[in-house]
Design an enzyme around this catalytic site. Structure first.
Site, PDB file in Angstrom:
ATOM      1  N   GLY A  13     103.403  17.759 -80.517  1.00  0.00           N
ATOM      2  CA  GLY A  13     103.532  16.304 -80.439  1.00  0.00           C
ATOM      3  C   GLY A  13     104.852  15.900 -79.797  1.00  0.00           C
ATOM      4  N   GLY A  15     105.869  12.619 -79.499  1.00  0.00           N
ATOM      5  CA  GLY A  15     106.208  11.240 -79.868  1.00  0.00           C
ATOM      6  C   GLY A  15     107.670  11.186 -80.306  1.00  0.00           C
ATOM      7  N   PHE A  16     108.007  10.143 -81.063  1.00  0.00           N
ATOM      8  CA  PHE A  16     109.408  10.000 -81.492  1.00  0.00           C
ATOM      9  C   PHE A  16     109.897  11.239 -82.256  1.00  0.00           C
ATOM     10  CE2 PHE A  16     108.291   5.444 -81.199  1.00  0.00           C
ATOM     11  CZ  PHE A  16     109.327   5.033 -80.390  1.00  0.00           C
ATOM     12  N   VAL A  81      95.989  20.675 -78.847  1.00  0.00           N
ATOM     13  CA  VAL A  81      96.042  21.717 -79.876  1.00  0.00           C
ATOM     14  C   VAL A  81      94.741  21.653 -80.669  1.00  0.00           C
ATOM     15  CG1 VAL A  81      97.276  22.608 -81.878  1.00  0.00           C
ATOM     16  CG2 VAL A  81      98.537  21.470 -80.032  1.00  0.00           C
ATOM     17  N   GLU A 172     101.406  -9.264 -84.060  1.00  0.00           N
ATOM     18  CA  GLU A 172     101.900  -9.326 -82.678  1.00  0.00           C
ATOM     19  C   GLU A 172     100.754  -9.567 -81.693  1.00  0.00           C
ATOM     20  OE1 GLU A 172     105.800  -6.527 -83.622  1.00  0.00           O
ATOM     21  OE2 GLU A 172     104.082  -5.612 -82.657  1.00  0.00           O
ATOM     22  N   ASP A 301     105.096  10.343 -88.690  1.00  0.00           N
ATOM     23  CA  ASP A 301     104.033   9.630 -89.414  1.00  0.00           C
ATOM     24  C   ASP A 301     103.243  10.533 -90.347  1.00  0.00           C
ATOM     25  OD1 ASP A 301     104.621   7.241 -88.259  1.00  0.00           O
ATOM     26  OD2 ASP A 301     102.799   7.094 -87.048  1.00  0.00           O
ATOM     27  N   ALA A 316     109.045   4.211 -86.560  1.00  0.00           N
ATOM     28  CA  ALA A 316     109.752   5.027 -85.580  1.00  0.00           C
ATOM     29  C   ALA A 316     111.041   5.626 -86.160  1.00  0.00           C
ATOM     30  CB  ALA A 316     110.067   4.164 -84.351  1.00  0.00           C
TER      31      ALA A 316
HETATM   32  C1  LIG Z   1     100.766  -0.411 -81.857  1.00  0.00           C
HETATM   33  C2  LIG Z   1     101.892   0.153 -82.690  1.00  0.00           C
HETATM   34  C3  LIG Z   1     103.027  -0.603 -82.913  1.00  0.00           C
HETATM   35  C4  LIG Z   1     104.091  -0.088 -83.658  1.00  0.00           C
HETATM   36  N1  LIG Z   1     105.215  -0.850 -83.843  1.00  0.00           N
HETATM   37  C5  LIG Z   1     106.263  -0.322 -84.497  1.00  0.00           C
HETATM   38  C6  LIG Z   1     107.488  -1.048 -84.618  1.00  0.00           C
HETATM   39  O1  LIG Z   1     107.594  -2.178 -84.167  1.00  0.00           O
HETATM   40  N2  LIG Z   1     108.532  -0.440 -85.264  1.00  0.00           N
HETATM   41  C7  LIG Z   1     108.424   0.819 -85.773  1.00  0.00           C
HETATM   42  O2  LIG Z   1     109.403   1.345 -86.324  1.00  0.00           O
HETATM   43  N3  LIG Z   1     107.278   1.528 -85.677  1.00  0.00           N
HETATM   44  C8  LIG Z   1     106.211   0.986 -85.056  1.00  0.00           C
HETATM   45  N4  LIG Z   1     105.049   1.711 -84.936  1.00  0.00           N
HETATM   46  C9  LIG Z   1     104.972   3.026 -85.575  1.00  0.00           C
HETATM   47  C10 LIG Z   1     105.670   4.089 -84.744  1.00  0.00           C
HETATM   48  O3  LIG Z   1     105.299   3.970 -83.402  1.00  0.00           O
HETATM   49  C11 LIG Z   1     105.291   5.442 -85.319  1.00  0.00           C
HETATM   50  O4  LIG Z   1     105.798   5.498 -86.639  1.00  0.00           O
HETATM   51  C12 LIG Z   1     105.871   6.591 -84.505  1.00  0.00           C
HETATM   52  O5  LIG Z   1     105.374   6.556 -83.187  1.00  0.00           O
HETATM   53  C13 LIG Z   1     105.509   7.920 -85.136  1.00  0.00           C
HETATM   54  O6  LIG Z   1     106.023   8.942 -84.357  1.00  0.00           O
HETATM   55  P1  LIG Z   1     105.376  10.401 -84.391  1.00  0.00           P
HETATM   56  O7  LIG Z   1     106.208  11.228 -83.478  1.00  0.00           O
HETATM   57  O8  LIG Z   1     105.195  10.831 -85.797  1.00  0.00           O
HETATM   58  O9  LIG Z   1     103.907  10.237 -83.820  1.00  0.00           O
HETATM   59  P2  LIG Z   1     103.416   9.652 -82.423  1.00  0.00           P
HETATM   60  O10 LIG Z   1     104.448   8.790 -81.799  1.00  0.00           O
HETATM   61  O11 LIG Z   1     102.082   9.069 -82.688  1.00  0.00           O
HETATM   62  O12 LIG Z   1     103.277  10.946 -81.494  1.00  0.00           O
HETATM   63  C14 LIG Z   1     102.293  11.902 -81.725  1.00  0.00           C
HETATM   64  C15 LIG Z   1     102.142  12.730 -80.448  1.00  0.00           C
HETATM   65  O13 LIG Z   1     101.285  13.832 -80.743  1.00  0.00           O
HETATM   66  C16 LIG Z   1     100.378  14.007 -79.671  1.00  0.00           C
HETATM   67  N5  LIG Z   1      99.171  14.654 -80.221  1.00  0.00           N
HETATM   68  C17 LIG Z   1      98.354  14.188 -81.190  1.00  0.00           C
HETATM   69  N6  LIG Z   1      97.373  15.070 -81.447  1.00  0.00           N
HETATM   70  C18 LIG Z   1      97.567  16.125 -80.613  1.00  0.00           C
HETATM   71  C19 LIG Z   1      96.884  17.350 -80.393  1.00  0.00           C
HETATM   72  N7  LIG Z   1      95.799  17.705 -81.100  1.00  0.00           N
HETATM   73  N8  LIG Z   1      97.360  18.192 -79.439  1.00  0.00           N
HETATM   74  C20 LIG Z   1      98.455  17.864 -78.711  1.00  0.00           C
HETATM   75  N9  LIG Z   1      99.147  16.719 -78.892  1.00  0.00           N
HETATM   76  C21 LIG Z   1      98.710  15.856 -79.826  1.00  0.00           C
HETATM   77  C22 LIG Z   1     100.121  12.606 -79.144  1.00  0.00           C
HETATM   78  O14 LIG Z   1      99.691  12.642 -77.791  1.00  0.00           O
HETATM   79  C23 LIG Z   1     101.500  11.955 -79.309  1.00  0.00           C
HETATM   80  O15 LIG Z   1     102.288  12.087 -78.147  1.00  0.00           O
HETATM   81  C24 LIG Z   1     103.986   1.212 -84.199  1.00  0.00           C
HETATM   82  C25 LIG Z   1     102.832   1.970 -83.979  1.00  0.00           C
HETATM   83  C26 LIG Z   1     101.797   1.457 -83.226  1.00  0.00           C
HETATM   84  C27 LIG Z   1     100.552   2.291 -82.972  1.00  0.00           C
END
Ligand SMILES: Cc1cc2nc3c(=O)[nH]c(=O)nc-3n(C[C@H](O)[C@H](O)[C@H](O)COP(=O)(O)OP(=O)(O)OC[C@H]3O[C@@H](n4cnc5c(N)ncnc54)[C@H](O)[C@@H]3O)c2cc1C
Length: 456
Positions: A13, A15-16, A81, A172, A301, A316
């Site tokens: 992953g 993401g953040f 994955v 929003e 998350d 985030a």
């Molecule tokens: C529309 C929206 C608005 C939001 N607004 C806010 C806000 O204003 N403030 C705030 O603090 N938070 C906000 N959030 C929440 C915040 O974005 C999340 O808490 C944060 O992105 C979580 O980060 P993460 O790295 O855990 O997961 P994610 O950012 O979801 O990253 C997960 C990554 O894993 C990858 N992935 C998933 N499954 C697989 C797989 N099987 N194989 C390979 N790769 C995979 C995905 O492609 C992705 O790049 C918002 C979320 C959304 C959806």
């Protein structure tokens, strides 16, 4: 003197959480492989602006490879994955396997429909760029269809938008829809007045923005109403179809339903064989590792954990802090030192409703109105991961502020969920494929060959 083997850390992953962990592991003694099925890191907090035509997709995303190109100890693989095999300490991706010494699971959440998967095709959620472009297409197409309609009832269905879920994303989205109808498109049509558009926000709980203090959620409610949005709290959706939303005995006729109500953990959490909460998140140990698997960490998350009696939020900030902390604990383990427990530091939360309308909580201070809105703009602008994105978003917002226009109004036909198609053979010279296998399912049945290893 013998050189000590580098520990191989696989991060799933980008993401953040995953990206922060990878950057924090830019240290001697480890080599990192980050795997994501997309080629880009996505700034989800501004995704609703892509969905409502205010920003373009590249404004809120950046190639993961570019973000990590300076980090020599890190290889980026674009691959989905399929499985984690904790006993064998390896992950299966697109039919190959990747061995690890440490695993950091950061694959986040996906939209969930409380067991009503059928609703997904009628009410798209908002998690990926594909989702945002799909939502944008539906919104813009609805206005175009209304212009073509002759019957007032059919037109009414096209100009009625229902947003399900009164959290920050739902609020929003509803606010942006009201601004699109009331301002952006106000003069663009000849056969109907977009200002008559109905935007309905449905929340099953007693108030919108339930994670915020009550005074701020009441303020947000009032701001939504002042934009002409019908806010329905305490209303549970019982069915969703192509042209209706049902709330018990009541049916709302609508051609556009947007889903901001529920999420569920990436299915990969089920492969760890450890306790999960109802949303599929993992109950992690104090150091963010998985019970009885000290080499596996869960971040972002996907964490289920309480602190001071309250569950940690899926935001985030948690993703960034937990990604950094897991990376630090990996380093401590590599150095043979004791790991540290994780403590989440809440830096506050904010949500925007529309121009000059937002709410923000910073510790015990509560803000709303113009100041909270400018704060929201500043924090989100500065949080974007690349300079290019910050500049592009600043220009777009400045343009929109003075003109009320939204520039990204192209209607595209897009697939819902763009899946990565990359095969290891095109991943690059850093990857060597040991052997070819006929099947991509990683079967270990007698006679089946093991999937080939990726050496990165
Ligand atoms: C529309 C929206 C608005 C939001 N607004 C806010 C806000 O204003 N403030 C705030 O603090 N938070 C906000 N959030 C929440 C915040 O974005 C999340 O808490 C944060 O992105 C979580 O980060 P993460 O790295 O855990 O997961 P994610 O950012 O979801 O990253 C997960 C990554 O894993 C990858 N992935 C998933 N499954 C697989 C797989 N099987 N194989 C390979 N790769 C995979 C995905 O492609 C992705 O790049 C918002 C979320 C959304 C959806």
């Amino acid at each position: 003197m013998l050189k000590r083997e580098e520990a191989h850390v696989v991060i799933l992953g980008g993401g953040f959480a995953g990206l922060t962990a990878a950057r924090a592991l830019n240290v001697p003694g480890v080599r990192v492989t980050l795997v994501d099925r997309s080629n880009h890191h996505l700034f989800q907090p501004l995704l609703y602006q892509v969905a409502t035509a205010a920003l373009a997709a590249p404004d809120v995303s950046a190639p993961i490879r570019k973000l990590l190109w300076r980090q020599d100890n890190c290889t980026v693989l674009m691959a989905g994955v399929q499985r984690i095999e904790v006993e064998k300490r390896r992950v299966l991706l697109d039919g190959r396997h990747l061995d690890y010494d440490y695993l950091i699971l950061a694959t986040g959440m996906r939209s969930a429909y409380f067991g009503h998967d059928r609703w997904a095709s009628h009410a798209p959620g908002l998690k990926t760029i594909g989702d945002a472009l799909d939502v944008r297409r539906r919104i813009l197409r609805a206005f175009e269809a209304a212009e073509l309609e002759i019957g007032p009832e059919a037109r009414r269905a096209w100009t009625t938008f229902v947003v399900i879920g009164g959290g920050p994303t739902g609020v929003e989205l509803a606010g942006a829809l009201a601004e699109i109808a009331g301002r952006t498109l106000a003069r663009d049509f000849r056969h109907f007045d977009p200002r008559t558009t109905r935007v309905i926000l449905i929340e099953a709980g007693p108030r919108v923005l339930s994670a915020f203090p009550e005074d701020l959620s009441a303020k947000a409610h009032r701001e939504l109403v002042s934009l002409g949005i019908e806010v329905r709290t305490g209303a549970a959706v019982t069915d969703v179809g192509p042209d209706f939303v049902e709330l018990g005995d009541e049916t709302i006729v609508t051609r556009t339903v947007l889903w901001a109500a529920g999420v569920h953990a990436s299915p990969l959490t089920t492969h760890l064989g450890v306790p999960m909460d109802r949303a599929g998140r993992i109950w992690v140990e104090e150091d963010l590792s998985v019970p009885d698997r000290p080499e596996v960490f869960v971040v972002g998350d996907l964490i289920a954990k309480t602190q001071n009696g309250r569950p940690l939020p899926g935001v985030a900030q948690l993703a960034v802090q937990s990604g950094r902390h897991a990376a630090r604990n990996v380093m401590l383990s590599v150095l043979g030192q004791t790991r540290e427990p994780f403590r989440y530091v809440d830096k506050g939360s904010m949500a925007t409703i529309g121009r000059h309308k937002a709410v923000a909580q910073l510790g015990r201070f509560h803000f709303s109105g113009v100041f909270a809105w400018w704060l929201w703009l500043t924090v989100h602008l500065l949080s974007l991961v690349s300079f290019r994105s910050r500049l592009a978003v600043l220009i777009e917002w400045a343009f929109a502020y003075f003109t009320w226009q939204r520039r990204s109004r192209v209607i595209l036909e897009v697939p819902r969920e763009p899946e990565a198609q990359a095969r290891p053979s095109v991943i690059g010279a850093a990857v060597r494929i040991e052997e070819e296998v006929p099947h991509a399912n990683g079967s270990s049945a007698p006679g089946a060959r093991s999937p080939p290893a990726l050496h990165v």
